[in-house]
Design a protein around this motif. Structure first.
Motif, PDB file in Angstrom:
ATOM      1  N   ASP A 111       0.813  -1.219   0.000  1.00  0.00           N
ATOM      2  CA  ASP A 111       0.000   0.000   0.000  1.00  0.00           C
ATOM      3  C   ASP A 111       0.849   1.273   0.000  1.00  0.00           C
ATOM      4  OD1 ASP A 111       1.039  -0.118   2.548  1.00  0.00           O
ATOM      5  OD2 ASP A 111      -0.890   0.030   3.578  1.00  0.00           O
ATOM      6  N   GLY A 112       2.163   1.129  -0.105  1.00  0.00           N
ATOM      7  CA  GLY A 112       3.049   2.292  -0.119  1.00  0.00           C
ATOM      8  C   GLY A 112       3.458   2.773   1.255  1.00  0.00           C
ATOM      9  N   GLU A 113       2.911   2.171   2.291  1.00  0.00           N
ATOM     10  CA  GLU A 113       3.221   2.548   3.667  1.00  0.00           C
ATOM     11  C   GLU A 113       4.174   1.515   4.276  1.00  0.00           C
ATOM     12  OE1 GLU A 113       2.128   5.346   5.298  1.00  0.00           O
ATOM     13  OE2 GLU A 113       1.275   5.915   3.362  1.00  0.00           O
ATOM     14  N   PRO A 114       5.002   1.946   5.231  1.00  0.00           N
ATOM     15  CA  PRO A 114       5.865   0.958   5.901  1.00  0.00           C
ATOM     16  C   PRO A 114       5.013  -0.029   6.702  1.00  0.00           C
ATOM     17  CG  PRO A 114       6.064   3.116   6.942  1.00  0.00           C
ATOM     18  CD  PRO A 114       5.187   3.291   5.744  1.00  0.00           C
ATOM     19  N   ILE A 115       5.513  -1.248   6.868  1.00  0.00           N
ATOM     20  CA  ILE A 115       4.784  -2.266   7.637  1.00  0.00           C
ATOM     21  C   ILE A 115       4.589  -1.771   9.072  1.00  0.00           C
ATOM     22  CG2 ILE A 115       4.841  -4.638   8.525  1.00  0.00           C
ATOM     23  CD1 ILE A 115       4.522  -4.397   5.425  1.00  0.00           C
ATOM     24  N   LEU A 116       5.641  -1.208   9.655  1.00  0.00           N
ATOM     25  CA  LEU A 116       5.604  -0.715  11.032  1.00  0.00           C
ATOM     26  C   LEU A 116       5.428   0.802  11.004  1.00  0.00           C
ATOM     27  CD1 LEU A 116       6.057  -1.640  14.045  1.00  0.00           C
ATOM     28  CD2 LEU A 116       8.423  -0.947  13.723  1.00  0.00           C
ATOM     29  N   SER A 117       4.287   1.286  11.470  1.00  0.00           N
ATOM     30  CA  SER A 117       4.057   2.736  11.537  1.00  0.00           C
ATOM     31  C   SER A 117       4.755   3.307  12.772  1.00  0.00           C
ATOM     32  CB  SER A 117       2.558   3.029  11.619  1.00  0.00           C
ATOM     33  OG  SER A 117       2.051   2.591  12.876  1.00  0.00           O
ATOM     34  N   LEU A 118       4.924   4.615  12.800  1.00  0.00           N
ATOM     35  CA  LEU A 118       5.531   5.249  13.971  1.00  0.00           C
ATOM     36  C   LEU A 118       4.709   4.966  15.221  1.00  0.00           C
ATOM     37  CD1 LEU A 118       7.649   7.105  15.295  1.00  0.00           C
ATOM     38  CD2 LEU A 118       6.066   8.992  14.856  1.00  0.00           C
ATOM     39  N   THR A 119       3.399   5.012  15.093  1.00  0.00           N
ATOM     40  CA  THR A 119       2.537   4.769  16.253  1.00  0.00           C
ATOM     41  C   THR A 119       2.717   3.345  16.766  1.00  0.00           C
ATOM     42  OG1 THR A 119       0.961   6.428  15.495  1.00  0.00           O
ATOM     43  CG2 THR A 119       0.154   4.808  17.093  1.00  0.00           C
ATOM     44  N   ARG A 120       2.806   2.384  15.871  1.00  0.00           N
ATOM     45  CA  ARG A 120       3.049   1.001  16.307  1.00  0.00           C
ATOM     46  C   ARG A 120       4.436   0.867  16.921  1.00  0.00           C
ATOM     47  NH1 ARG A 120      -0.865  -2.853  15.510  1.00  0.00           N
ATOM     48  NH2 ARG A 120      -2.279  -2.517  13.786  1.00  0.00           N
ATOM     49  N   ALA A 121       5.430   1.534  16.355  1.00  0.00           N
ATOM     50  CA  ALA A 121       6.788   1.481  16.913  1.00  0.00           C
ATOM     51  C   ALA A 121       6.797   2.050  18.333  1.00  0.00           C
ATOM     52  CB  ALA A 121       7.761   2.254  16.017  1.00  0.00           C
ATOM     53  N   TRP A 122       6.113   3.153  18.539  1.00  0.00           N
ATOM     54  CA  TRP A 122       6.018   3.787  19.858  1.00  0.00           C
ATOM     55  C   TRP A 122       5.298   2.852  20.833  1.00  0.00           C
ATOM     56  CZ3 TRP A 122       1.365   5.880  22.079  1.00  0.00           C
ATOM     57  CH2 TRP A 122       1.560   6.701  23.181  1.00  0.00           C
ATOM     58  N   THR A 123       4.227   2.225  20.353  1.00  0.00           N
ATOM     59  CA  THR A 123       3.485   1.271  21.181  1.00  0.00           C
ATOM     60  C   THR A 123       4.368   0.073  21.524  1.00  0.00           C
ATOM     61  OG1 THR A 123       1.420   1.962  20.129  1.00  0.00           O
ATOM     62  CG2 THR A 123       1.390  -0.139  21.299  1.00  0.00           C
ATOM     63  N   LEU A 124       5.138  -0.396  20.562  1.00  0.00           N
ATOM     64  CA  LEU A 124       6.046  -1.515  20.776  1.00  0.00           C
ATOM     65  C   LEU A 124       7.036  -1.212  21.901  1.00  0.00           C
ATOM     66  CD1 LEU A 124       7.213  -4.275  19.836  1.00  0.00           C
ATOM     67  CD2 LEU A 124       8.538  -2.987  18.136  1.00  0.00           C
ATOM     68  N   VAL A 125       7.615  -0.037  21.889  1.00  0.00           N
ATOM     69  CA  VAL A 125       8.558   0.356  22.947  1.00  0.00           C
ATOM     70  C   VAL A 125       7.846   0.365  24.296  1.00  0.00           C
ATOM     71  CG1 VAL A 125       9.985   2.268  23.822  1.00  0.00           C
ATOM     72  CG2 VAL A 125      10.101   1.616  21.399  1.00  0.00           C
ATOM     73  N   ARG A 126       6.630   0.855  24.332  1.00  0.00           N
ATOM     74  CA  ARG A 126       5.862   0.866  25.591  1.00  0.00           C
ATOM     75  C   ARG A 126       5.578  -0.554  26.068  1.00  0.00           C
ATOM     76  NH1 ARG A 126       2.532   6.121  26.139  1.00  0.00           N
ATOM     77  NH2 ARG A 126       1.069   4.758  27.193  1.00  0.00           N
ATOM     78  N   PHE A 127       5.289  -1.488  25.142  1.00  0.00           N
ATOM     79  CA  PHE A 127       5.086  -2.884  25.521  1.00  0.00           C
ATOM     80  C   PHE A 127       6.363  -3.495  26.098  1.00  0.00           C
ATOM     81  CE2 PHE A 127       1.384  -3.588  22.299  1.00  0.00           C
ATOM     82  CZ  PHE A 127       0.470  -3.165  23.246  1.00  0.00           C
TER      83      PHE A 127
END
Length: 182
Positions: A111-127
């Motif tokens: 879809d032209g977007e990265p698999i990992l969005s910034l919001t998911r990356a930020w959430t990942l760090v919080r997890f």
């Protein structure tokens, strides 16, 4: 007692601009800056030309464990961990720097977007900070991959060494192969 740094409003605005340009959702902006919701909405609309997307942020660790997201999440966490340990950055600055480096290493999805969005990356760090997720070393390649914190990690095999049978079989891949055959 540690000295708390004073952040000016212009620094907060600059941080918000950087986050918006990297694709941050409004909830992330509210959490990482002290700017008002109204100010963030105006800034988002000014930069993106549209209102921010609505809806809840991702809240499940399961997305990060599935095959393709796990590879991208693991790459991002490796970069993030290195920056925190060796580049003296932390917090949102570490997330932003790691995310920029991640984007340099991967191609966008179908879809032209990265698999990992910034919001998911930020959430990942919080997890990771809340010990819901951690990494396990693959017994075959030695790479470190994102896993549930309480999973058994002995003899762990990553998704690259043991690919699922349907890995990479997306609708787009099927369409591409059909077009090539025609």
């Amino acid at each position: 007692m540690a000295k708390k740094s004073v952040v000016t409003e212009s620094q907060e605005i600059q941080l918000a601009i950087e986050l918006i340009n990297l694709g941050a959702r409004l909830q992330l902006l509210e959490s990482e800056t002290s700017l008002s919701r109204e100010r963030l909405l105006k800034l988002y609309k000014e930069l993106r030309g549209v209102s921010p997307p609505k809806g809840m942020l991702p809240f499940s660790t399961d997305w990060f464990i599935t095959w393709q997201p796990n590879i991208h999440s693991s790459l991002f966490m490796g970069i993030h961990k290195y920056l925190v340990e060796h580049a003296q950055v932390s917090g949102i600055q570490a997330v932003m720097k790691a995310y920029r480096l991640y984007l340099e290493q991967v191609e966008p999805g179908a879809d032209g977007e990265p698999i990992l969005s910034l919001t998911r990356a930020w959430t990942l760090v919080r997890f990771f900070e809340s010990k819901m997720l951690s990494t396990a070393c693959c017994s075959e390649c030695g790479g470190h991959f994102v896993v549930h914190h309480l999973d058994l990690k002995a003899n762990y095999t990553c998704g690259l060494c043991h690919m699922p049978s349907r890995a990479g079989k997306t609708k787009r891949a099927k369409l591409d192969s059909a077009l090539m055959a025609a």
